[in-house]
Scaffold this motif. Sequence first.
Motif, PDB file in Angstrom:
ATOM      1  N   ASP A 163      26.418   7.734 -44.330  1.00 27.49           N
ATOM      2  CA  ASP A 163      27.808   7.425 -44.695  1.00 27.49           C
ATOM      3  C   ASP A 163      27.946   5.993 -45.181  1.00 27.49           C
ATOM      4  O   ASP A 163      28.732   5.718 -46.088  1.00 27.49           O
ATOM      5  N   GLU A 187      36.628   4.338 -38.884  1.00 29.94           N
ATOM      6  CA  GLU A 187      36.351   5.781 -38.800  1.00 29.94           C
ATOM      7  C   GLU A 187      37.338   6.503 -37.877  1.00 29.94           C
ATOM      8  O   GLU A 187      37.666   7.657 -38.104  1.00 29.94           O
ATOM      9  N   ARG A 190      40.471   7.660 -39.824  1.00 31.66           N
ATOM     10  CA  ARG A 190      40.381   8.645 -40.910  1.00 31.66           C
ATOM     11  C   ARG A 190      41.309   9.812 -40.605  1.00 31.66           C
ATOM     12  O   ARG A 190      41.530  10.175 -39.447  1.00 31.66           O
ATOM     13  N   TYR A 191      41.858  10.393 -41.698  1.00 33.49           N
ATOM     14  CA  TYR A 191      42.870  11.437 -41.509  1.00 33.49           C
ATOM     15  C   TYR A 191      42.432  12.520 -40.531  1.00 33.49           C
ATOM     16  O   TYR A 191      43.185  12.901 -39.628  1.00 33.49           O
TER      17      TYR A 191
ATOM     18  N   ASP B 163      43.233   9.328 -47.060  1.00 34.07           N
ATOM     19  CA  ASP B 163      41.955   9.058 -46.421  1.00 34.07           C
ATOM     20  C   ASP B 163      42.145   8.580 -44.982  1.00 34.07           C
ATOM     21  O   ASP B 163      41.357   8.907 -44.101  1.00 34.07           O
ATOM     22  N   TYR B 164      43.178   7.775 -44.767  1.00 34.48           N
ATOM     23  CA  TYR B 164      43.397   7.172 -43.453  1.00 34.48           C
ATOM     24  C   TYR B 164      44.869   7.276 -43.051  1.00 34.48           C
ATOM     25  O   TYR B 164      45.760   7.316 -43.898  1.00 34.48           O
ATOM     26  N   ILE B 183      39.578  -1.343 -42.761  1.00 33.66           N
ATOM     27  CA  ILE B 183      39.340  -0.192 -43.644  1.00 33.66           C
ATOM     28  C   ILE B 183      38.828  -0.669 -45.005  1.00 33.66           C
ATOM     29  O   ILE B 183      37.872  -0.115 -45.560  1.00 33.66           O
ATOM     30  N   GLU B 187      35.189   0.389 -46.456  1.00 31.77           N
ATOM     31  CA  GLU B 187      35.069   1.221 -47.660  1.00 31.77           C
ATOM     32  C   GLU B 187      34.041   0.657 -48.647  1.00 31.77           C
ATOM     33  O   GLU B 187      33.379   1.407 -49.358  1.00 31.77           O
ATOM     34  N   ARG B 190      30.498   1.952 -47.919  1.00 28.34           N
ATOM     35  CA  ARG B 190      30.172   3.379 -48.017  1.00 28.34           C
ATOM     36  C   ARG B 190      29.009   3.568 -48.987  1.00 28.34           C
ATOM     37  O   ARG B 190      28.864   2.834 -49.964  1.00 28.34           O
TER      38      ARG B 190
END
Lengths: 207, 207
Positions: A163, A187, A190-191, B163-164, B183, B187, B190
Motif C-alpha cells: 500500500d 488508515e 478511510r471511508y 476516500d476519508y 492524510i 497519500e 502510497r
Amino acid sequence: MEKGLIFVISGPAGCGKGTVVGKLREMMPNIGFSVSATTRPPRPGEIDGVNYHFITRGKFTELLEAGEVLEHTEYCGNMYGTLKSEAVRTLNEGRDIILEIEVEGALQIKSMMPDDAVAVMLIAPDPEELERRLRGRGTESDEVIKRRLKRSVEEIGLAENYDYVVINETGKTDECAAKIQGIINAEHLRYQRMKDTVNGYAAGQKI
Amino acid sequence: MEKGLIFVISGPAGCGKGTVVGKLREMMPNIGFSVSATTRPPRPGEIDGVNYHFITRGKFTELLEAGEVLEHTEYCGNMYGTLKSEAVRTLNEGRDIILEIEVEGALQIKSMMPDDAVAVMLIAPDPEELERRLRGRGTESDEVIKRRLKRSVEEIGLAENYDYVVINETGKTDECAAKIQGIINAEHLRYQRMKDTVNGYAAGQKI
C-alpha cells in the motif's frame, strides 16, 4: 468494539525496519506488537520473546502443521513466522498490530487479510546505501551479503503489492517512524473504516 | 517534476470545513489553495479573491460554457465552482491543492480526476451539533436552515464515494486539521505515487 488493524512494516534486508519499528514502539506504546518466531540463532544482544521467539525447527514445523502460523518464510536457511494466536488476541482487543516481517511474509498477510492489513515497504535511499548498511552490520559473510543484496533488489520489485513505500533516509529514523505513524492514523480515517459511524449518523441514531 | 495532488475537503453545510481549511492554510503555507468562484453575495467579513471570487451569474455562465470551470454546483440559489485555470497552474508547479467545496462538486472532481484527487468528508459529531452550528451562524432564515439540515443528512449518505471521513469535533479544529495534514502526507507515500522512485531503484539507476 472496533477490531484493530495490522500494519505490516516490511522491506528488504538492510532497509532498517528493525530500527524504525523500535522507534515506533516508543512513539506508540499502546499499539500491539506481535513478536515473530524464528529458528535462527539469536544475534548478540537479542532477547528471546522480545526480538523474536527463538524456537527450534521442530517446534516451528509443529506449529505450522497445526495452522498456528499466520505467515512464514524461509530466509538464508532459517524459518521466520507470525504466530496466529498472538495476532488474533490483540486485534480482538481492538488494538492495532505492527508486524515487522520479511517481504514474502508481508505478501502472505496481505492476501490472507486484505481488509485488515496495510503493508508498508521500507527501502534504503539507494542501492549503495543498502550495501553499506548490510556490510556495516558486520555479522554476515561476504557471500551472505551478496545473496541479500541480490534478493533485496528483487524484493523492491514486489512493492506494487504494497500500500505504501517509505524511504528510510540514513540518520532520519525519527522522521521515517513519524511518516509511518501518519499512515497508521490516516488508515483509520478511510471511508470503509468509518462506515459504521457514517451509517449511524445518516440513520439519525443520535437524533 | 512530480505533479501535485488535489485534496478535496468537503462535507455538508455546518461541518465546519471553512474553519478547518483556514487552519490548514496556516499549518501548510506552501500548499496551493484554489479560491472558488461563487455568485452568492459576500457575508460580513468575507473578502473577494480570498474567501471566494464573487462574480455575477452572467460571468459564471460564460466561464462554464468556455469549459473553464472544473466543478460547479448550484446551492440554495447560488452557483459555486472551481476555476480550471487556478487548479491546473498550481498542480503543474508540483504543488498540492486544497479545495474546500460542497459535496456535489467533490464528487465531480473525484470522477474527473480519480488518480489525482483525494476526497475527505468532514462531518459534525452528530446531527444535533450540526443543527446548533447552522443556527449559531445566525445568517440564514429558519427555512434555509431546515433545507440545509435535510440536505446535510442526504449528503452524508454520499460518503461512500469519498476516500476519508473525518469527524470535526466541536472546539477541536486544530486536531481535525492535523488529521487532514496526516492524510495529505500519507497519500504521497502510497505505492502508485512512489512508483517512479521504486522503479528507478529496482532498475539500479543509482548503482
